[in-house]
Design a protein around this motif. Structure first.
Motif, PDB file in Angstrom:
ATOM      1  N   ASP A  52      32.143  35.963  41.518  1.00 52.68           N
ATOM      2  CA  ASP A  52      33.091  35.046  41.744  1.00 52.68           C
ATOM      3  C   ASP A  52      31.833  34.963  42.620  1.00 52.68           C
ATOM      4  N   SER A  53      31.337  34.474  43.263  1.00 54.11           N
ATOM      5  CA  SER A  53      30.660  33.788  44.799  1.00 54.11           C
ATOM      6  C   SER A  53      31.503  33.728  45.900  1.00 54.11           C
ATOM      7  N   ALA A  54      32.135  32.870  45.106  1.00 56.88           N
ATOM      8  CA  ALA A  54      33.405  32.384  46.734  1.00 56.88           C
ATOM      9  C   ALA A  54      34.013  34.283  46.482  1.00 56.88           C
ATOM     10  N   ARG A  55      34.273  35.320  46.822  1.00 60.30           N
ATOM     11  CA  ARG A  55      34.858  36.100  46.416  1.00 60.30           C
ATOM     12  C   ARG A  55      33.940  37.654  46.266  1.00 60.30           C
ATOM     13  N   PRO A  56      32.699  37.870  46.978  1.00 64.44           N
ATOM     14  CA  PRO A  56      31.533  38.458  46.092  1.00 64.44           C
ATOM     15  C   PRO A  56      32.497  40.004  46.231  1.00 64.44           C
ATOM     16  N   ASP A  57      33.096  40.703  47.956  1.00 59.54           N
ATOM     17  CA  ASP A  57      33.479  42.159  48.202  1.00 59.54           C
ATOM     18  C   ASP A  57      35.297  42.536  47.298  1.00 59.54           C
ATOM     19  N   GLU A  58      35.628  41.467  46.120  1.00 57.12           N
ATOM     20  CA  GLU A  58      36.709  41.852  45.263  1.00 57.12           C
ATOM     21  C   GLU A  58      35.912  42.531  43.873  1.00 57.12           C
ATOM     22  N   ARG A  59      36.293  43.860  44.164  1.00 58.97           N
ATOM     23  CA  ARG A  59      35.997  44.475  43.040  1.00 58.97           C
ATOM     24  C   ARG A  59      36.028  44.193  41.866  1.00 58.97           C
ATOM     25  N   GLN A  60      35.690  43.691  40.531  1.00 61.42           N
ATOM     26  CA  GLN A  60      35.748  43.496  39.264  1.00 61.42           C
ATOM     27  C   GLN A  60      35.985  44.851  37.701  1.00 61.42           C
ATOM     28  N   PHE A  61      36.802  44.485  37.316  1.00 61.43           N
ATOM     29  CA  PHE A  61      36.953  45.236  35.459  1.00 61.43           C
ATOM     30  C   PHE A  61      36.931  44.585  34.423  1.00 61.43           C
ATOM     31  N   SER A  62      36.187  45.553  33.830  1.00 60.21           N
ATOM     32  CA  SER A  62      36.344  44.824  32.495  1.00 60.21           C
ATOM     33  C   SER A  62      37.009  46.118  31.513  1.00 60.21           C
ATOM     34  N   LEU A  63      37.471  45.569  30.702  1.00 57.13           N
ATOM     35  CA  LEU A  63      38.418  46.616  29.609  1.00 57.13           C
ATOM     36  C   LEU A  63      37.379  47.239  28.743  1.00 57.13           C
ATOM     37  N   LEU A  64      36.805  48.360  29.005  1.00 62.78           N
ATOM     38  CA  LEU A  64      35.539  48.504  28.334  1.00 62.78           C
ATOM     39  C   LEU A  64      36.244  49.443  27.040  1.00 62.78           C
ATOM     40  N   GLU A  65      37.573  50.205  26.922  1.00 60.30           N
ATOM     41  CA  GLU A  65      38.221  50.431  25.651  1.00 60.30           C
ATOM     42  C   GLU A  65      39.817  50.876  25.170  1.00 60.30           C
ATOM     43  N   SER A  66      39.988  50.860  24.545  1.00 57.18           N
ATOM     44  CA  SER A  66      41.765  51.199  24.608  1.00 57.18           C
ATOM     45  C   SER A  66      41.834  52.032  22.854  1.00 57.18           C
ATOM     46  N   THR A  67      42.545  53.194  23.100  1.00 62.12           N
ATOM     47  CA  THR A  67      42.435  53.941  21.803  1.00 62.12           C
ATOM     48  C   THR A  67      43.757  54.711  22.021  1.00 62.12           C
TER      49      THR A  67
END
Length: 114
Positions: free
Chosen positions: A59-74
């Protein structure tokens, strides 16, 4: 200003422990700017891997926040181990933090929607 990876991981671990969960650093990477991968294990045997979100997710409003995405669930931990090994070959400075938390993961880390 973005905090160091070492500081961010320490804060995540304190938060998990503070809520009665468990956290451990499985792999320590670069102190200042290593990529962080979070392994979340639940009581039913499922292991979920979260990794750094693509740059387009920030988000350009909060560029310093670390963002994560789901890669795998098993339920097969060996597939996640293999994926992390591929990531290490690409970037040996990654951090891997395992958590078992009473709180939902989205309360602990900022997740992006696919």
């Amino acid at each position: 200003m973005r905090v160091t990876t070492d500081f961010w991981v320490s804060a995540l671990m304190r938060r998990v422990f503070g809520e009665g969960g468990f956290a451990a650093i499985l792999s320590r990477g670069a102190t200042e700017a290593g990529a962080v991968f979070v392994l979340a294990r639940d009581r039913f045997g499922t292991t979920t891997l979260y990794g750094p979100a693509p740059q387009t997710s920030y988000d350009s409003a909060r560029p310093d926040e670390r963002q994560f995405s789901l890669l795998e669930s098993t339920e097969d931990a060996s597939s996640i181990d293999a994926r992390l090994e591929r990531e290490r070959r690409f970037d040996p400075d990654i951090w891997v933090v395992e958590i078992e938390s009473n709180s939902p993961v989205q309360d602990l880390i900022a997740l992006t929607k696919p």
